[in-house]
Design a protein around this motif. Structure first.
Motif, short mmCIF file in Angstrom:
data_model
loop_
_atom_site.label_atom_id
_atom_site.label_comp_id
_atom_site.label_asym_id
_atom_site.label_seq_id
_atom_site.Cartn_x
_atom_site.Cartn_y
_atom_site.Cartn_z
N ALA A 89 59.64 40.57 45.21
CA ALA A 89 58.63 41.54 44.77
C ALA A 89 57.43 40.80 44.20
CB ALA A 89 59.21 42.48 43.72
N GLN A 90 56.23 41.31 44.49
CA GLN A 90 55.00 40.72 43.99
C GLN A 90 54.09 41.82 43.47
OE1 GLN A 90 54.00 37.72 43.52
NE2 GLN A 90 55.31 36.40 44.78
N VAL A 91 53.59 41.63 42.24
CA VAL A 91 52.61 42.55 41.69
C VAL A 91 51.22 42.09 42.12
CG1 VAL A 91 51.57 43.49 39.59
CG2 VAL A 91 54.05 43.12 39.70
N VAL A 92 50.44 43.01 42.65
CA VAL A 92 49.06 42.73 43.03
C VAL A 92 48.17 43.61 42.17
CG1 VAL A 92 47.36 42.73 44.89
CG2 VAL A 92 49.75 42.18 45.39
N ALA A 93 47.54 43.00 41.16
CA ALA A 93 46.70 43.75 40.22
C ALA A 93 45.28 43.84 40.77
CB ALA A 93 46.70 43.07 38.86
N LEU A 94 44.79 45.05 40.92
CA LEU A 94 43.46 45.24 41.49
C LEU A 94 42.36 44.74 40.56
CD1 LEU A 94 43.81 48.73 43.22
CD2 LEU A 94 44.29 46.44 44.12
N ASP A 95 42.67 44.57 39.28
CA ASP A 95 41.66 44.02 38.37
C ASP A 95 41.23 42.61 38.76
OD1 ASP A 95 41.63 46.32 36.93
OD2 ASP A 95 42.45 45.49 35.08
N ARG A 96 41.99 41.97 39.62
CA ARG A 96 41.58 40.66 40.13
C ARG A 96 40.26 40.77 40.90
NH1 ARG A 96 45.32 36.60 40.29
NH2 ARG A 96 47.48 37.11 39.75
N TRP A 97 40.00 41.95 41.47
CA TRP A 97 38.81 42.13 42.29
C TRP A 97 37.70 42.90 41.57
CZ3 TRP A 97 43.71 42.11 44.39
CH2 TRP A 97 43.95 41.15 45.38
N ILE A 98 37.74 42.93 40.23
CA ILE A 98 36.61 43.49 39.50
C ILE A 98 35.40 42.59 39.76
CG2 ILE A 98 35.65 43.91 37.20
CD1 ILE A 98 38.38 44.73 36.26
N ARG A 99 34.29 43.21 40.05
CA ARG A 99 33.08 42.44 40.34
C ARG A 99 32.55 41.79 39.06
NH1 ARG A 99 30.59 44.11 45.25
NH2 ARG A 99 31.43 46.07 46.10
N SER A 100 31.88 40.68 39.21
CA SER A 100 31.16 40.09 38.08
C SER A 100 30.14 41.10 37.57
CB SER A 100 30.47 38.80 38.50
OG SER A 100 31.42 37.82 38.86
N ALA A 101 29.82 41.03 36.29
CA ALA A 101 28.98 42.05 35.66
C ALA A 101 27.68 42.28 36.41
CB ALA A 101 28.70 41.64 34.21
N ALA A 102 27.08 41.21 36.94
CA ALA A 102 25.77 41.34 37.60
C ALA A 102 25.86 42.03 38.96
CB ALA A 102 25.15 39.96 37.76
N ASP A 103 27.07 42.13 39.52
CA ASP A 103 27.21 42.64 40.90
C ASP A 103 27.78 44.05 40.96
OD1 ASP A 103 26.37 40.14 41.79
OD2 ASP A 103 28.42 39.35 41.76
N ARG A 104 27.98 44.70 39.84
CA ARG A 104 28.66 45.99 39.85
C ARG A 104 27.75 47.12 40.29
NH1 ARG A 104 32.19 45.72 34.25
NH2 ARG A 104 33.29 43.79 34.79
N GLU A 105 28.41 48.16 40.80
CA GLU A 105 27.72 49.38 41.17
C GLU A 105 28.23 50.52 40.30
OE1 GLU A 105 28.46 49.87 45.31
OE2 GLU A 105 27.66 47.89 45.84
N ALA A 106 27.64 51.69 40.44
CA ALA A 106 27.99 52.82 39.58
C ALA A 106 29.41 53.31 39.86
CB ALA A 106 27.00 53.95 39.80
#
Length: 641
Positions: A483-500
């Motif tokens: 079993a492997q946990v894949v946390a989507l928070d790994r793919w949070i964008r850097s602050a400068a690249d985020r969208e609404a």
């Protein structure tokens, strides 16, 4: 042949109210006299001859041995005449003793690996005696010993102790291997003579070498009504047998600075050592729950020349003394004194090396696992830094990050803990009370999960979805699944690249691409996953590797996890949504941002903005979940000590 001597001549005055005129060696424990428990243990470890030194009520012990004497080994009783003290009694029968013999006090109940103890004694041929020591939760009223770094006894500290001094929690447990030859100079010594208070200190002063063998195994004085009751209860509950190192042990491996004590920079003297509130209470809980409690700590202060090994031992003596005053103890302290970087004034050249013991290398844990027969699957690593979490992953042990000290924000290693709690006290609460219920919940949820399936766990931020995901993976591994946990928070964008909105905080295109690849693997593959650094709000690509196969159960966890279930073939997706009381969630969100250095008002604004751009979207996905779950939370508890 191996020989043991049992000192069974005590008066048993404190037990009179319970056993009358019966000698305390014949006190009933679980349907057998205490003496018989000792004889059977000795026989189990290959001891073939036992000499029982009797005095008070000698005829009763002799009669018992004559009537019951079918143990298959030689048991002989000798009356040593007038009371002579523990050492005096042994000195009076030197002519009957082997060159090396085991000494057991007649009022102690024990389940010790005597074979391991004997091997240790035999390995140190220069030792006149080897003293069995262990930590306990009341060292302040116990006889203590002090040793050098390599286990040679340097001092005996009989009770009472100077309250202004700090001592290691090494309690002399009235169990010794002794070399007969070493006792000959004291053959004519005046009696009464006690081993711990008289003879052993005198032997030290005369230059004899005495060794300490430290073990957490069960050995307790049963010489008072309360202690006798405790021993009987421990035997009935199985606690005595479980404490034997012949049985696999469960353990908590604790980081020191920032986890047990306030991280005041690099602590170089005892005066700077201060326990974190609740740490002693947490360790006492682990002690009572039969977890081996082991400190594993990097101490580069030694390599840098900030303090000596002796200074470090004094710091640890203070830690053990302070814990003992609060009814807690650690079973062992393992430390790494090395530091590979150079350029410090006063640094110790010999310690400026790369080693196998500096965390996250696993050397310290590996030593403890071997010494204490530790079962990694039942154990935990608890610490405040990414170094501790990396250690846990490399060691194959579950991890808990505490938010004291560095709180995991050091970012030395891009790893994610299995669980996160505010402090060590709540880590103990989680392990001992919350985790068992959590595992039961996870077991029920995934009853129908098969190899190759995918679990999606969603919920609002700080709802507990990562906790449930870790528990699901833990249960699956316990069933023999990969079993492997894949946390989507790994793919949070850097602050400068985020969208609404919440969807814009994630790199959804990359997430869908990676999950599609994970779901579609046809043979074992190794993938690089990114890591999002919370403090700097920067994403790091290719930070951690995971290995998956077509049989791997993926546990995809994140606020938007349910939006990915369409990537999985019908029948293979299991979808869960974690609910939470909103006031509790608000508290968690604001606490998390405060921990990152955001002031209270700004943290409150972040929570409010999340209510607008996250909550409606995430809650809308709730309807697509197979099951909605509300986890038991750690209730706020006031820790003492």
């Amino acid at each position: 042949m191996m020989q043991a001597v049992v000192l069974a001549g005590g008066l048993g005055t404190r037990l009179r109210s319970r056993i009358g005129d019966l000698p305390k060696s014949l006190a009933n424990i679980g349907g057998k006299p205490l003496l018989e428990h000792q004889i059977l243990l000795a026989k189990q470890h290959g001891i073939e001859r036992i000499l029982i030194l009797v005095n008070h009520a000698a005829e009763q012990i002799v009669e018992f041995c004559n009537q019951r004497g079918n143990w298959g080994i030689e048991v002989r009783c000798v009356d040593d005449g007038a009371p002579r003290g523990t050492a005096g009694a042994v000195l009076s029968v030197l002519d009957l003793l082997d060159e090396d013999f085991l000494t057991i006090y007649g009022d102690t109940m024990l389940d010790v690996d005597l074979t391991r103890f004997k091997c240790f004694h035999e390995k140190h041929e220069a030792a006149a005696a080897t003293v069995f020591t262990h930590p306990n939760d009341h060292p302040h009223d116990s006889d203590l010993i002090e040793t050098s770094e390599d286990g040679v006894v340097t001092a005996f500290h009989p009770y009472p102790h100077d309250p202004g001094c700090f001592y290691p929690n090494k309690v002399s447990a009235a169990l010794y291997y002794i070399r007969r030859q070493a006792l000959l100079p004291w053959r004519a010594a005046a009696t009464p003579l006690d081993f711990g208070k008289d003879l052993f200190p005198e032997m030290l002063r005369a230059g004899a070498e005495i060794r300490s063998y430290s073990s957490p195994e069960y050995i307790k004085d049963a010489g008072t009504p309360a202690r006798l009751d405790k021993v009987c209860a421990d035997l009935a509950s199985g606690r005595i047998a479980r404490a034997s190192l012949a049985s696999p042990q469960k353990a908590v491996f604790l980081d020191r600075d920032g986890c047990i004590n306030v991280d005041d920079g690099h602590i170089d003297r005892p005066e700077r050592f201060e326990l974190i509130k609740g740490a002693a209470a947490a360790i006492a809980c682990f002690n009572q729950a039969e977890y081996r409690t082991i400190v594993v700590t990097n101490q580069p202060v030694v390599a840098r020349g900030d303090c000596s090994v002796r200074d470090l031992r004094r710091i640890h003596d203070k830690m053990e003394t302070e814990l003992g005053r609060r009814g807690a103890f650690v079973d062992a302290i393992y430390y790494c004194p090395h530091h590979p970087d150079r350029g410090f004034a006063g640094e110790v050249e010999a310690l400026k090396v790369h080693c196998e013991c500096r965390k996250p290398a696993t050397g310290l844990v590996d030593q403890a696992v071997e010494a204490f027969n530790i079962d990694r699957r039942q154990s935990w690593v608890i610490g405040d830094s990414s170094t501790d979490i990396a250690l846990a992953k490399r060691s194959g042990i579950r991890s808990i990050l505490v938010e004291t000290g560095a709180g995991g924000l050091d970012s030395k290693y891009h790893v994610m803990p299995d669980y996160t709690v505010p402090d060590l006290f709540e880590a103990a609460t989680f392990i001992l009370t919350v985790h068992p219920t959590l595992v039961d919940t996870a077991s029920d949820l995934i009853a129908h999960v098969e190899p190759g399936d995918v679990c999606f766990v969603a919920g609002l931020s700080r709802s507990g979805k990562s906790v449930l995901s870790s528990a699901i993976a833990e249960v699956l591994r316990g069933r023999g699944f990969d079993a492997q946990v894949v946390a989507l928070d790994r793919w949070i964008r850097s602050a400068a690249d985020r969208e609404a909105t919440v969807m814009g905080r994630y790199d959804m295109n990359e997430i869908r691409k990676v999950v599609s690849r994970l779901v579609g693997v046809r043979s074992r593959e190794t993938l690089d996953l990114p890591y999002y650094e919370k403090l700097s709000r920067v994403s790091h690509p290719r930070s951690e590797k995971i290995s998956i196969s077509p049989e791997t159960v993926l546990v995809v966890e994140g606020a938007v996890a349910l939006s990915l279930s369409d990537l999985v073939p019908p029948g293979r997706a299991h979808t869960f949504f974690v609910d939470i009381d909103e006031e509790l969630r608000r508290h968690r969100v604001t606490r998390e941002y405060s921990r990152r250095g955001v002031d209270r008002e700004a943290a409150a604004r972040i929570y409010s903005s999340r209510q607008e751009d996250e909550t409606p979207i995430v809650l809308a996905s709730r309807a697509s979940a197979n099951q909605c779950v509300r986890l038991r939370v750690i209730e706020p508890i006031e820790a003492v000590g």
